[in-house]
Design a protein around this motif. Structure first.
Motif, mmCIF file in Angstrom:
data_model
loop_
_atom_site.group_PDB
_atom_site.id
_atom_site.type_symbol
_atom_site.label_atom_id
_atom_site.label_comp_id
_atom_site.label_asym_id
_atom_site.label_seq_id
_atom_site.Cartn_x
_atom_site.Cartn_y
_atom_site.Cartn_z
ATOM 1 N N THR A 83 40.551 60.181 -1.366
ATOM 2 C CA THR A 83 39.557 60.249 -2.441
ATOM 3 C C THR A 83 38.263 59.592 -1.969
ATOM 4 O OG1 THR A 83 40.459 58.202 -3.386
ATOM 5 C CG2 THR A 83 41.248 60.274 -4.307
ATOM 6 N N ALA A 84 37.154 60.295 -2.131
ATOM 7 C CA ALA A 84 35.849 59.802 -1.706
ATOM 8 C C ALA A 84 34.979 59.523 -2.910
ATOM 9 C CB ALA A 84 35.165 60.832 -0.808
ATOM 10 N N GLY A 87 33.381 62.167 -5.117
ATOM 11 C CA GLY A 87 34.107 63.407 -4.870
ATOM 12 C C GLY A 87 34.732 63.936 -6.149
ATOM 13 N N TYR A 89 37.824 66.221 -7.792
ATOM 14 C CA TYR A 89 39.175 66.676 -7.480
ATOM 15 C C TYR A 89 39.830 67.256 -8.733
ATOM 16 C CZ TYR A 89 38.302 63.687 -3.483
ATOM 17 O OH TYR A 89 37.731 63.099 -2.377
ATOM 18 N N PHE A 129 38.265 73.069 -4.847
ATOM 19 C CA PHE A 129 38.307 71.618 -5.027
ATOM 20 C C PHE A 129 39.735 71.158 -4.776
ATOM 21 C CE2 PHE A 129 34.641 73.021 -7.363
ATOM 22 C CZ PHE A 129 33.695 72.044 -7.124
ATOM 23 N N SER A 206 27.997 64.782 -9.682
ATOM 24 C CA SER A 206 28.861 65.661 -8.892
ATOM 25 C C SER A 206 29.718 66.533 -9.799
ATOM 26 C CB SER A 206 29.767 64.837 -7.974
ATOM 27 O OG SER A 206 29.021 64.156 -6.986
#
Length: 218
Positions: A83-84, A87, A89, A129, A206
């Motif tokens: 996990t960034a 980011g 998901y 994703f 994002s």
């Protein structure tokens, strides 16, 4: 009708800013917005933080606004290198890691009394994703015990305070359920509270950019 369940106004705003809102009202203490987003009918319920609020918000979308599918989105904490920060998901499985009947009946941590498995599966998107596993509980902290449970026994990638409760409500209503999370903090990289405050807006942006791709499939 899509029932979009979000905990906070800041999360709701990234969708409402791209929605033609026909009406707004307060029902059972929850702010509700009915409109059309990306060509789809949607009811946005700002449920408040925590599992009970999330379940109430989901049930409200179903029983009062005839939601045919549930979509939970928002910011969440990452648990590992998969996990960034900022980011986005999609969630493929979710578990309530503060639910524990293991001492009573020997089931795994997170196994609800009416199910055999602790993780409940979600519907997922074809959009590009990556899929991750979510742990949900009614606490936001840097507890080493929680971290060991989540990353060890449960092998979760992300944690939040609402997602798995929305999934449970969807299962009860026999409806499809989807969830996506944007990472605002990562465990093991300093105070999660400080990270959250620093990175929440970037995570939300994002997620905002990704919403059209998800709505195309809902």
């Amino acid at each position: 009708m899509i029932g979009a369940i979000v905990a906070m106004n800041s999360e709701a705003e990234i969708l409402l800013g791209q929605t033609e809102v026909f009406r707004s009202l307060t029902v059972s203490g929850k702010e509700v917005y009915v409109g059309r987003a990306f060509g789809k009918d949607v009811t946005v319920v700002v449920c408040g933080v925590g599992k009970v609020n999330a379940a109430l918000g989901a049930q409200l979308a179903v029983s009062k606004f005839d939601a045919e599918k549930l979509f939970n989105f928002g910011v969440a904490g990452g648990l590992n290198k998969r996990t960034a920060l900022a980011g986005v998901y999609q969630i493929e499985k979710a578990v309530q890691f503060d639910f524990d009947l293991s001492q009573f009946n020997g089931t795994k941590v997170g196994t609800l009394d009416e199910y055999k498995e602790n993780y409940l599966k979600l519907n997922t998107f074809k959009a590009p994703f990556e899929k991750r596993k979510l742990g949900t509980a009614d606490r936001f902290n840097d507890s080493p015990e929680d971290f060991r449970l989540l990353t060890g026994e449960l092998k979760a990638d992300i944690r939040d305070m609402e997602g798995a409760a929305v999934v449970q409500a969807a299962y009860a209503a026999q409806l499809p359920v989807y969830a996506v999370k944007a990472i605002s903090d990562v465990a093991g990289s300093g105070s999660t509270t400080e990270q959250y405050l620093q990175n929440k807006n970037a995570a939300l942006q994002s997620l905002k950019a990704a919403l059209p791709a998800f709505f195309e499939e809902l």
